[in-house]
Design a protein around this motif. Structure first.
Motif, PDB file in Angstrom:
ATOM      1  N   UNK A 108      29.819  33.400  61.795  1.00  0.00           N
ATOM      2  CA  UNK A 108      29.703  32.626  60.558  1.00  0.00           C
ATOM      3  C   UNK A 108      30.825  31.605  60.425  1.00  0.00           C
ATOM      4  N   UNK A 109      32.034  31.961  60.836  1.00  0.00           N
ATOM      5  CA  UNK A 109      33.168  31.046  60.696  1.00  0.00           C
ATOM      6  C   UNK A 109      32.958  29.766  61.511  1.00  0.00           C
ATOM      7  N   UNK A 110      32.297  29.888  62.665  1.00  0.00           N
ATOM      8  CA  UNK A 110      32.027  28.694  63.480  1.00  0.00           C
ATOM      9  C   UNK A 110      31.006  27.788  62.792  1.00  0.00           C
ATOM     10  N   UNK A 111      30.019  28.390  62.134  1.00  0.00           N
ATOM     11  CA  UNK A 111      29.023  27.597  61.390  1.00  0.00           C
ATOM     12  C   UNK A 111      29.715  26.857  60.244  1.00  0.00           C
ATOM     13  N   UNK A 112      30.609  27.569  59.543  1.00  0.00           N
ATOM     14  CA  UNK A 112      31.313  26.950  58.419  1.00  0.00           C
ATOM     15  C   UNK A 112      32.206  25.798  58.876  1.00  0.00           C
ATOM     16  N   UNK A 113      32.722  25.886  60.105  1.00  0.00           N
ATOM     17  CA  UNK A 113      33.599  24.828  60.618  1.00  0.00           C
ATOM     18  C   UNK A 113      32.820  23.663  61.216  1.00  0.00           C
ATOM     19  N   UNK A 114      31.488  23.742  61.207  1.00  0.00           N
ATOM     20  CA  UNK A 114      30.686  22.610  61.629  1.00  0.00           C
ATOM     21  C   UNK A 114      30.096  22.700  63.022  1.00  0.00           C
ATOM     22  N   UNK A 115      30.235  23.830  63.716  1.00  0.00           N
ATOM     23  CA  UNK A 115      29.595  23.979  65.035  1.00  0.00           C
ATOM     24  C   UNK A 115      28.090  24.067  64.829  1.00  0.00           C
ATOM     25  N   UNK A 116      27.333  23.341  65.638  1.00  0.00           N
ATOM     26  CA  UNK A 116      25.884  23.317  65.455  1.00  0.00           C
ATOM     27  C   UNK A 116      25.289  24.689  65.786  1.00  0.00           C
ATOM     28  N   UNK A 117      24.345  25.179  64.940  1.00  0.00           N
ATOM     29  CA  UNK A 117      23.747  26.500  65.197  1.00  0.00           C
ATOM     30  C   UNK A 117      23.119  26.620  66.582  1.00  0.00           C
ATOM     31  N   UNK A 118      22.542  25.537  67.106  1.00  0.00           N
ATOM     32  CA  UNK A 118      21.914  25.609  68.431  1.00  0.00           C
ATOM     33  C   UNK A 118      22.953  25.892  69.515  1.00  0.00           C
ATOM     34  N   UNK A 119      24.140  25.347  69.352  1.00  0.00           N
ATOM     35  CA  UNK A 119      25.212  25.594  70.313  1.00  0.00           C
ATOM     36  C   UNK A 119      25.680  27.054  70.218  1.00  0.00           C
ATOM     37  N   UNK A 120      25.723  27.560  68.987  1.00  0.00           N
ATOM     38  CA  UNK A 120      26.102  28.963  68.788  1.00  0.00           C
ATOM     39  C   UNK A 120      25.062  29.882  69.420  1.00  0.00           C
ATOM     40  N   UNK A 121      23.788  29.577  69.221  1.00  0.00           N
ATOM     41  CA  UNK A 121      22.716  30.397  69.789  1.00  0.00           C
ATOM     42  C   UNK A 121      22.748  30.376  71.314  1.00  0.00           C
ATOM     43  N   UNK A 122      23.036  29.217  71.899  1.00  0.00           N
ATOM     44  CA  UNK A 122      23.115  29.110  73.356  1.00  0.00           C
ATOM     45  C   UNK A 122      24.223  30.011  73.908  1.00  0.00           C
ATOM     46  N   UNK A 123      25.377  30.008  73.269  1.00  0.00           N
ATOM     47  CA  UNK A 123      26.486  30.841  73.716  1.00  0.00           C
ATOM     48  C   UNK A 123      26.173  32.324  73.522  1.00  0.00           C
ATOM     49  N   UNK A 124      25.483  32.647  72.427  1.00  0.00           N
ATOM     50  CA  UNK A 124      25.111  34.042  72.179  1.00  0.00           C
ATOM     51  C   UNK A 124      24.179  34.560  73.267  1.00  0.00           C
ATOM     52  N   UNK A 125      23.195  33.747  73.637  1.00  0.00           N
ATOM     53  CA  UNK A 125      22.270  34.153  74.706  1.00  0.00           C
ATOM     54  C   UNK A 125      22.988  34.246  76.053  1.00  0.00           C
ATOM     55  N   UNK A 126      23.909  33.336  76.281  1.00  0.00           N
ATOM     56  CA  UNK A 126      24.683  33.372  77.530  1.00  0.00           C
ATOM     57  C   UNK A 126      25.485  34.670  77.625  1.00  0.00           C
ATOM     58  N   UNK A 127      26.119  35.055  76.538  1.00  0.00           N
ATOM     59  CA  UNK A 127      26.902  36.293  76.521  1.00  0.00           C
ATOM     60  C   UNK A 127      26.003  37.519  76.677  1.00  0.00           C
ATOM     61  N   UNK A 128      24.830  37.486  76.028  1.00  0.00           N
ATOM     62  CA  UNK A 128      23.907  38.628  76.120  1.00  0.00           C
ATOM     63  C   UNK A 128      23.391  38.798  77.539  1.00  0.00           C
ATOM     64  N   UNK A 129      23.033  37.703  78.190  1.00  0.00           N
ATOM     65  CA  UNK A 129      22.554  37.788  79.579  1.00  0.00           C
ATOM     66  C   UNK A 129      23.637  38.355  80.499  1.00  0.00           C
ATOM     67  N   UNK A 130      24.887  37.933  80.281  1.00  0.00           N
ATOM     68  CA  UNK A 130      25.988  38.465  81.088  1.00  0.00           C
ATOM     69  C   UNK A 130      26.156  39.967  80.841  1.00  0.00           C
ATOM     70  N   UNK A 131      26.058  40.382  79.573  1.00  0.00           N
ATOM     71  CA  UNK A 131      26.225  41.802  79.235  1.00  0.00           C
ATOM     72  C   UNK A 131      25.115  42.651  79.853  1.00  0.00           C
ATOM     73  N   UNK A 132      23.883  42.143  79.825  1.00  0.00           N
ATOM     74  CA  UNK A 132      22.757  42.898  80.410  1.00  0.00           C
ATOM     75  C   UNK A 132      22.940  43.055  81.916  1.00  0.00           C
ATOM     76  N   UNK A 133      23.359  41.980  82.572  1.00  0.00           N
ATOM     77  CA  UNK A 133      23.611  42.080  84.017  1.00  0.00           C
ATOM     78  C   UNK A 133      24.749  43.050  84.313  1.00  0.00           C
ATOM     79  N   UNK A 134      25.740  43.089  83.440  1.00  0.00           N
ATOM     80  CA  UNK A 134      26.858  44.020  83.617  1.00  0.00           C
ATOM     81  C   UNK A 134      26.373  45.465  83.501  1.00  0.00           C
ATOM     82  N   UNK A 135      25.498  45.729  82.517  1.00  0.00           N
ATOM     83  CA  UNK A 135      24.951  47.087  82.366  1.00  0.00           C
ATOM     84  C   UNK A 135      24.198  47.497  83.624  1.00  0.00           C
ATOM     85  N   UNK A 136      23.385  46.582  84.153  1.00  0.00           N
ATOM     86  CA  UNK A 136      22.599  46.903  85.352  1.00  0.00           C
ATOM     87  C   UNK A 136      23.503  47.181  86.557  1.00  0.00           C
ATOM     88  N   UNK A 137      24.649  46.509  86.608  1.00  0.00           N
ATOM     89  CA  UNK A 137      25.522  46.671  87.770  1.00  0.00           C
ATOM     90  C   UNK A 137      26.353  47.951  87.718  1.00  0.00           C
TER      91      UNK A 137
END
Length: 538
Positions: A108-137
């Motif tokens: 939420x703090x990034x949204x309040x500071x003006x970061x575009x929600x689409x950029x936030x969503x992209x980073x969230x998906x990037x982190x989730x994909x990395x976490x899923x691959x980590x679980x599999x490994x």
């Protein structure tokens, strides 16, 4: 001066922009308070009373959110994600809601500071994909499935971990073994519908039993029923969708007659039709007759005189399971009854369970099935037992299908948090901060486990960070010693599929909420009705 443009009719609520997005996030945060304290073995239960006065006692996240009757459109997304987690893997409903809320809180703090929600969503998906691959490994694969004793032991540990946070956690050893026995009785498809769960009021929790076959409560019957045999070996079973009862004249079509003898002929014809049906059933060789429709007193006595058991008004769910397990086919016309349409089983008996009588079919040849009969002192306790058993069954099924496990108790979340922090340092730009926020969000699971148990969360988390930085990846919260421990060695195991689905669902739910920047709410018809009713006709 430009004229004003009215786009929406009067009464429509319209809010948009960053403020609307922040408002949706705040609403989701307030909903978390309803389920936050239910996480883990030391979590608390919630008592919910609905509009008709029915009480529900549960610590299952999906059950609580469904019972709350949430009306805010953004908060409904959290309800739906909990439902999908429950339907897909059965366990982790509270965890997925907590993760979604923590993602939104830290982003939420990034949204309040003006970061575009689409950029936030992209980073969230990037982190989730990395976490899923980590679980599999790092997940541990089940080797030597052929070693039945070791494989069964692993399934029991997963079932007990799922039951450890439920109302029946003190009996998790008893019910864990029962759940594993039930799932292993099924065939390769592991069809969940082939496990029936029945509830009988009274008795202790340990009086619950597992029946290796189909069992359902005795249906409504007439006086002649007590004269029927209550046990058969290798019986033939007729499964009907036929009504075997005389209908009252007022329920039939209107018939006009001029002579009273004509009326007697009509009554005799009805009796004759009924007896023809009964004779054909007896000639088929069936010893057990089940029907979805009523079986009247005449038919009940007729079957009793010929040592045939009958049960009418059998519920559709029990009838379908009996049909799949015992074979045969559902017959709607008595003339179609033949050996090909009859089912069979090794043993049929009627058994007393508490104050109820149950019809039990065992040794079913067509499909492997079982029935769990739960006992408890109160209806609310048995309802929660049923939900807990359902979650454990889903976990065991998922473990068999996907042979990978991870340590629970916050261990996997802490390892993913550490890995994501290290990964974020290899990225330049704003993604580094956003992925770091996602890494911090994952710590909500072990933190909430500590808070619900009354531990010092800050001290425990510091110890966990230190252990994981040393490469001890399976260290998590030990609720028995108020410390940290290797939860893999402690046999606190969870299917990797549960954690993967939890991360994916939380990511999608948070992304959906972040992608909404405008809400348009039309007035409901009920709000408009009083205004119209107040107007007097001209």
């Amino acid at each position: 001066m430009f004229p004003s443009i009215i786009l929406l009719k009067e009464g429509v609520e319209n809010s948009q922009g960053k403020e609307q997005l922040i408002s949706n996030i705040n609403v989701c945060q307030s909903l978390l308070d309803a389920v936050r304290t239910t996480l883990g073995p030391r979590g608390m239960d919630k008592l919910i009373v609905n509009e008709v006065g029915k009480t529900t006692i549960s610590n299952d996240g999906a059950c609580i959110l469904k019972a709350l009757d949430v009306c805010h459109p953004a908060a409904e997304i959290l309800v739906n994600v909990a439902k999908s987690q429950d339907a897909e893997v059965g366990d982790g409903t509270t965890s997925v809601v907590l993760l979604t809320g923590e993602y939104l809180k830290n982003l939420k703090s990034f949204i309040e500071e003006g970061v575009h929600p689409r950029f936030v969503m992209k980073s969230l998906r990037q982190a989730t994909n990395f976490a899923i691959e980590k679980i599999k490994s790092i997940s541990i694969r089940i080797e030597d499935k052929d070693k039945e004793k070791e494989f069964r032991n692993l399934l029991e540990k997963c079932a007990m971990t799922a039951l450890g946070s439920k109302l029946i956690s003190h009996q998790k050893n008893f019910f864990g073994k029962m759940v594993v026995d039930a799932v292993l009785m099924l065939d390769e498809t592991l069809g969940q519908k082939m496990i029936g769960i029945k509830k009988v009021l009274g008795g202790a929790l340990e009086d619950s039993l597992l029946v290796a076959g189909v069992a359902f409560k005795k249906t409504f019957s007439y006086a002649g029923f007590e004269m029927q045999p209550k046990r058969y070996n290798n019986p033939k079973i007729a499964i009907l969708n036929i009504e075997l009862e005389l209908k009252a004249e007022k329920d039939n079509a209107e018939i006009r007659i001029s002579d009273v003898h004509e009326y007697q002929k009509i009554v005799d014809a009805e009796w004759k039709i009924l007896y023809i049906k009964l004779d054909l059933i007896i000639k088929s060789g069936a010893q057990v007759v089940l029907s979805k429709l009523p079986i009247g007193d005449v038919a009940t006595q007729y079957f009793a005189d010929r040592n045939v058991f009958c049960a009418g008004r059998v519920p559709d769910e029990d009838m379908d399971r009996t049909l799949k397990a015992c074979g045969g086919s559902l017959v709607s016309v008595v003339q179609d009854i033949s050996d090909l349409n009859l089912g069979s089983c090794k043993t049929f008996e009627e058994r007393q369970v508490g104050n109820e009588r149950y019809n039990i079919f065992t040794g079913c040849p067509q499909a492997k099935t079982c029935t769990i009969i739960l006992r408890g002192a109160a209806q609310q306790i048995m309802d929660e037992m049923e939900r807990s058993i359902h979650d454990a069954i889903m976990v065991v099924r998922r473990t068999i299908k996907n042979d990978a496990i991870v340590a629970g108790g916050g261990a996997i979340e802490m390892e993913l948090s550490r890995a994501l922090r290290d990964y974020s340092r290899s990225i330049e730009g704003k993604e580094q901060l956003l992925i770091g926020a996602v890494a911090k969000s994952l710590e909500v699971i072990p933190r909430q486990l500590c808070i619900n148990a009354g531990f010092d969360a800050t001290n425990i988390l510091n110890k966990l960070r230190q252990k994981h930085s040393m490469g001890k990846i399976w260290y998590g919260v030990d609720l028995n010693t108020e410390d940290v421990a290797d939860n893999y060695e402690a046999c606190v195991w969870e299917p990797a599929a549960v954690k993967i689905n939890c991360l994916s669902a939380a990511c999608e739910a948070a992304s959906t909420i972040l992608s909404v920047d405008e809400t348009v709410k039309n007035p409901s018809a009920r709000e408009e009705m009083p205004e119209r009713g107040m107007r007097r006709p001209m």
